[in-house]
Design a protein around this motif. Structure first.
Motif, PDB file in Angstrom:
ATOM      1  N   MET A   1       0.837  -1.183   0.000  1.00 15.08           N
ATOM      2  CA  MET A   1       0.000   0.000   0.000  1.00 15.08           C
ATOM      3  C   MET A   1       0.884   1.249   0.000  1.00 15.08           C
ATOM      4  O   MET A   1       1.959   1.259   0.582  1.00 15.08           O
ATOM      5  CB  MET A   1      -0.895  -0.014   1.237  1.00 15.08           C
ATOM      6  N   GLU A   2       0.409   2.305  -0.645  1.00 19.78           N
ATOM      7  CA  GLU A   2       1.184   3.529  -0.768  1.00 19.78           C
ATOM      8  C   GLU A   2       1.383   4.211   0.587  1.00 19.78           C
ATOM      9  O   GLU A   2       0.462   4.261   1.401  1.00 19.78           O
ATOM     10  CB  GLU A   2       0.468   4.489  -1.724  1.00 19.78           C
ATOM     11  N   GLN A   3       2.589   4.711   0.800  1.00 21.56           N
ATOM     12  CA  GLN A   3       2.916   5.420   2.030  1.00 21.56           C
ATOM     13  C   GLN A   3       3.244   6.880   1.706  1.00 21.56           C
ATOM     14  O   GLN A   3       3.763   7.186   0.631  1.00 21.56           O
ATOM     15  CB  GLN A   3       4.127   4.791   2.717  1.00 21.56           C
ATOM     16  N   VAL A   4       2.963   7.763   2.646  1.00 23.33           N
ATOM     17  CA  VAL A   4       3.249   9.189   2.472  1.00 23.33           C
ATOM     18  C   VAL A   4       4.750   9.400   2.367  1.00 23.33           C
ATOM     19  O   VAL A   4       5.528   8.849   3.151  1.00 23.33           O
ATOM     20  CB  VAL A   4       2.693  10.009   3.658  1.00 23.33           C
ATOM     21  N   LYS A   5       5.136  10.217   1.383  1.00 30.38           N
ATOM     22  CA  LYS A   5       6.544  10.581   1.221  1.00 30.38           C
ATOM     23  C   LYS A   5       6.639  12.090   0.994  1.00 30.38           C
ATOM     24  O   LYS A   5       5.647  12.753   0.699  1.00 30.38           O
ATOM     25  CB  LYS A   5       7.183   9.799   0.079  1.00 30.38           C
ATOM     26  N   ASN A   6       7.836  12.609   1.115  1.00 37.08           N
ATOM     27  CA  ASN A   6       8.095  14.024   0.906  1.00 37.08           C
ATOM     28  C   ASN A   6       7.595  14.437  -0.475  1.00 37.08           C
ATOM     29  O   ASN A   6       7.817  13.736  -1.455  1.00 37.08           O
ATOM     30  CB  ASN A   6       9.596  14.283   1.031  1.00 37.08           C
ATOM     31  N   GLY A   7       6.870  15.559  -0.562  1.00 35.13           N
ATOM     32  CA  GLY A   7       6.343  16.040  -1.830  1.00 35.13           C
ATOM     33  C   GLY A   7       4.907  15.638  -2.099  1.00 35.13           C
ATOM     34  O   GLY A   7       4.257  16.207  -2.973  1.00 35.13           O
ATOM     35  N   ASP A   8       4.377  14.645  -1.347  1.00 28.61           N
ATOM     36  CA  ASP A   8       2.984  14.249  -1.513  1.00 28.61           C
ATOM     37  C   ASP A   8       2.064  15.317  -0.932  1.00 28.61           C
ATOM     38  O   ASP A   8       2.383  15.954   0.076  1.00 28.61           O
ATOM     39  CB  ASP A   8       2.680  12.938  -0.772  1.00 28.61           C
TER      40      ASP A   8
END
Length: 152
Positions: A1-8
């Motif tokens: 599952m997608e995880q929050v990263k810098n730039g999101d």
């Protein structure tokens, strides 16, 4: 599952509390907070707290003073003559006011002390010097900015 990263760009429900449990802000009954992670639009500890979260995930984060609004700064306390207040205003401790500097910028201050001929104004952020706790729920990850594509 997608995880929050810098730039999101993310949408988050939150409940912010002080160490004594007092609520200072919450998104309850409102739209979730939307911001770009790493853009500087929220305090550093909030940015790092949502990084790695997945949609639907809930967690509690503790943000130390230096990753929140920083320490209180004595140089942001200023004495202001009482006779410079409007005649019909009765300054009281805790009263919030807006002041402007010589460049025309407005900033909030709080009256910390009323003296015989002056008042002591505090321009520190109201949460300066406080460790903060947030209950978070990640509602949505919208993704980051679209990359710039240069065509010949």
């Amino acid at each position: 599952m997608e995880q929050v990263k810098n730039g999101d760009t993310v949408r988050v429900h939150y409940h912010g509390k002080l160490n004594d449990g007092t609520t200072f802000d919450s998104s309850e009954g409102r739209e979730p907070l939307e911001f770009e992670v790493g853009s500087g639009n929220v305090i550093a500890g909030f940015d790092s707290g949502v990084t790695g979260m997945q949609v639907g995930e809930k967690k509690t984060i503790n943000i130390p003073v230096d990753e929140a609004y920083g320490q209180k700064q004595d140089d942001l306390l200023m004495e202001f003559p009482l006779d410079r207040f409007p005649a019909d205003m009765q300054p009281e401790v805790g009263m919030q006011l807006n002041m402007s500097n010589g460049a025309g910028q407005n900033f909030p201050v709080v009256i910390r002390e009323v003296r015989e001929d002056s008042v002591v104004l505090d321009a520190n952020h109201p949460l300066a010097g406080e460790e903060l706790t947030f209950d978070l729920e990640l509602v949505e990850i919208k993704g980051g900015k679209s990359p710039l594509i240069i065509m010949p």
